[in-house]
Design a protein around this motif. Structure first.
Motif, mmCIF file in Angstrom:
data_model
loop_
_atom_site.group_PDB
_atom_site.id
_atom_site.type_symbol
_atom_site.label_atom_id
_atom_site.label_comp_id
_atom_site.label_asym_id
_atom_site.label_seq_id
_atom_site.Cartn_x
_atom_site.Cartn_y
_atom_site.Cartn_z
ATOM 1 N N ASP A 52 5.204 4.257 9.521
ATOM 2 C CA ASP A 52 5.517 3.096 10.357
ATOM 3 C C ASP A 52 4.243 2.461 10.904
ATOM 4 O O ASP A 52 4.192 1.249 11.143
ATOM 5 C CB ASP A 52 6.426 3.503 11.520
ATOM 6 N N GLU A 53 3.217 3.291 11.106
ATOM 7 C CA GLU A 53 1.953 2.805 11.656
ATOM 8 C C GLU A 53 0.981 2.342 10.568
ATOM 9 O O GLU A 53 -0.153 1.981 10.870
ATOM 10 C CB GLU A 53 1.317 3.904 12.505
ATOM 11 N N GLY A 54 1.421 2.391 9.299
ATOM 12 C CA GLY A 54 0.600 1.830 8.231
ATOM 13 C C GLY A 54 0.032 2.800 7.228
ATOM 14 O O GLY A 54 -0.661 2.385 6.291
ATOM 15 N N ALA A 55 0.287 4.099 7.376
ATOM 16 C CA ALA A 55 -0.247 5.069 6.423
ATOM 17 C C ALA A 55 0.454 4.930 5.073
ATOM 18 O O ALA A 55 1.615 4.522 4.992
ATOM 19 C CB ALA A 55 -0.073 6.490 6.951
ATOM 20 N N ALA A 56 -0.266 5.275 4.007
ATOM 21 C CA ALA A 56 0.287 5.253 2.652
ATOM 22 C C ALA A 56 0.530 6.684 2.191
ATOM 23 O O ALA A 56 -0.325 7.551 2.365
ATOM 24 C CB ALA A 56 -0.675 4.559 1.694
ATOM 25 N N VAL A 57 1.696 6.925 1.602
ATOM 26 C CA VAL A 57 2.024 8.239 1.061
ATOM 27 C C VAL A 57 1.787 8.215 -0.447
ATOM 28 O O VAL A 57 2.318 7.357 -1.153
ATOM 29 C CB VAL A 57 3.487 8.623 1.356
ATOM 30 N N VAL A 58 0.979 9.156 -0.922
ATOM 31 C CA VAL A 58 0.674 9.273 -2.347
ATOM 32 C C VAL A 58 1.350 10.537 -2.868
ATOM 33 O O VAL A 58 0.990 11.646 -2.482
ATOM 34 C CB VAL A 58 -0.845 9.339 -2.594
ATOM 35 N N ASP A 59 2.345 10.365 -3.714
ATOM 36 C CA ASP A 59 3.078 11.488 -4.301
ATOM 37 C C ASP A 59 2.374 11.878 -5.598
ATOM 38 O O ASP A 59 2.294 11.082 -6.535
ATOM 39 C CB ASP A 59 4.521 11.064 -4.582
ATOM 40 N N VAL A 60 1.861 13.109 -5.654
ATOM 41 C CA VAL A 60 1.020 13.515 -6.778
ATOM 42 C C VAL A 60 1.802 14.220 -7.888
ATOM 43 O O VAL A 60 1.204 14.709 -8.849
ATOM 44 C CB VAL A 60 -0.140 14.423 -6.303
ATOM 45 N N ARG A 61 3.119 14.264 -7.786
ATOM 46 C CA ARG A 61 3.900 14.883 -8.858
ATOM 47 C C ARG A 61 3.888 14.000 -10.103
ATOM 48 O O ARG A 61 3.601 12.804 -10.035
ATOM 49 C CB ARG A 61 5.347 15.091 -8.401
ATOM 50 N N VAL A 62 4.224 14.597 -11.237
ATOM 51 C CA VAL A 62 4.327 13.808 -12.464
ATOM 52 C C VAL A 62 5.480 12.825 -12.317
ATOM 53 O O VAL A 62 6.405 13.027 -11.520
ATOM 54 C CB VAL A 62 4.527 14.710 -13.696
ATOM 55 N N GLY A 63 5.430 11.760 -13.096
ATOM 56 C CA GLY A 63 6.372 10.668 -12.930
ATOM 57 C C GLY A 63 7.829 11.061 -13.006
ATOM 58 O O GLY A 63 8.657 10.565 -12.240
ATOM 59 N N ARG A 64 8.182 11.962 -13.924
ATOM 60 C CA ARG A 64 9.601 12.312 -14.068
ATOM 61 C C ARG A 64 10.125 13.023 -12.825
ATOM 62 O O ARG A 64 11.301 12.879 -12.476
ATOM 63 C CB ARG A 64 9.817 13.176 -15.313
ATOM 64 N N ASP A 65 9.259 13.797 -12.148
ATOM 65 C CA ASP A 65 9.693 14.443 -10.909
ATOM 66 C C ASP A 65 9.826 13.416 -9.788
ATOM 67 O O ASP A 65 10.743 13.499 -8.963
ATOM 68 C CB ASP A 65 8.700 15.535 -10.508
ATOM 69 N N TYR A 66 8.916 12.465 -9.758
ATOM 70 C CA TYR A 66 9.003 11.388 -8.767
ATOM 71 C C TYR A 66 10.294 10.601 -8.960
ATOM 72 O O TYR A 66 10.973 10.250 -7.992
ATOM 73 C CB TYR A 66 7.789 10.475 -8.913
ATOM 74 N N ASP A 67 10.640 10.348 -10.223
ATOM 75 C CA ASP A 67 11.857 9.585 -10.510
ATOM 76 C C ASP A 67 13.102 10.304 -10.014
ATOM 77 O O ASP A 67 14.104 9.668 -9.680
ATOM 78 C CB ASP A 67 11.992 9.346 -12.020
#
Length: 208
Positions: A52-67
């Motif tokens: 909410d304060e502007g931080a970015a979340v970077v998910d480092v899992r492979v794409g299929r897990d992110y999906d």
């Protein structure tokens, strides 16, 4: 001369962080010692507030897990590729970063890559909340089962409360703890979260 110019003019686009890398290289990257700085472990509520304060979340899992499920608004930049290049291209230098998904070792590798390009505003990593990352009901409150008796006051006592987890097992324990805390209108979602998710998507697809 012409072949040289042709090669120069046909160069692919380069990541935007290249623009200030010369200054970083001239000044030298901050010394970090023989080991990486330890990442702070962040809970879901902390991550939500920081986003909410502007931080970015970077998910480092492979794409299929992110999906399969992820934090809404996060970036999918899998550790199986050049994390630093894509984070440096997509996210402004200086913006607070939070690493999510994956393992501690994968977070450490992403951390190492980002430090090498001068991205040193990594606020921390989501603390092992793999179920939360994989998916949760929008607007849900995340509470560890052992913390339920101490945090029951955060939950409305005069409204229906649905309790779910990834499998349904711990949700049953949590539901009993909420009942002990005085809640009356408790709905135990006795099944996998993915079941709710599929039903939710089906209902959403019928909405106008």
């Amino acid at each position: 001369m012409m072949p040289f110019l042709a090669r120069v003019l046909s160069q692919p686009r380069y990541p935007t962080y290249y623009r200030d890398m010369s200054a970083v290289n001239r000044g030298g990257a901050p010394l970090i010692g023989p080991t990486l700085p330890r990442l702070s472990r962040l809970g879901p509520d902390e991550v939500a507030q920081m986003m909410d304060e502007g931080a970015a979340v970077v998910d480092v899992r492979v794409g299929r897990d992110y999906d399969g499920g992820h934090i809404p608004g996060s970036y999918s930049v899998g550790i199986d590729g050049p994390v630093s290049a894509w984070v440096g291209w997509l996210i402004a230098r200086g913006r607070p970063l939070i690493l999510a998904g994956g393992t501690d070792a994968q977070h450490a590798e992403a951390h190492r890559q980002l430090l090498r390009i001068g991205f040193d505003t990594i606020a921390g990593a989501l603390d092992g909340e793999h179920e939360w990352v994989a998916g949760h009901v929008p607007g849900a409150i995340h509470i560890y089962v052992p913390d339920v008796p101490h945090r029951a006051s955060e939950i409305p006592h005069d409204a229906p409360v649905a309790v779910h987890c990834a499998s349904g097992y711990r949700a049953g324990i949590a539901a009993s703890l909420l009942e002990q805390a005085g809640l009356k209108r408790i709905i135990h979602v006795n099944g996998e979260y993915s079941d709710w998710d599929r039903l939710h998507l089906a209902q959403s697809s019928l909405s106008p």
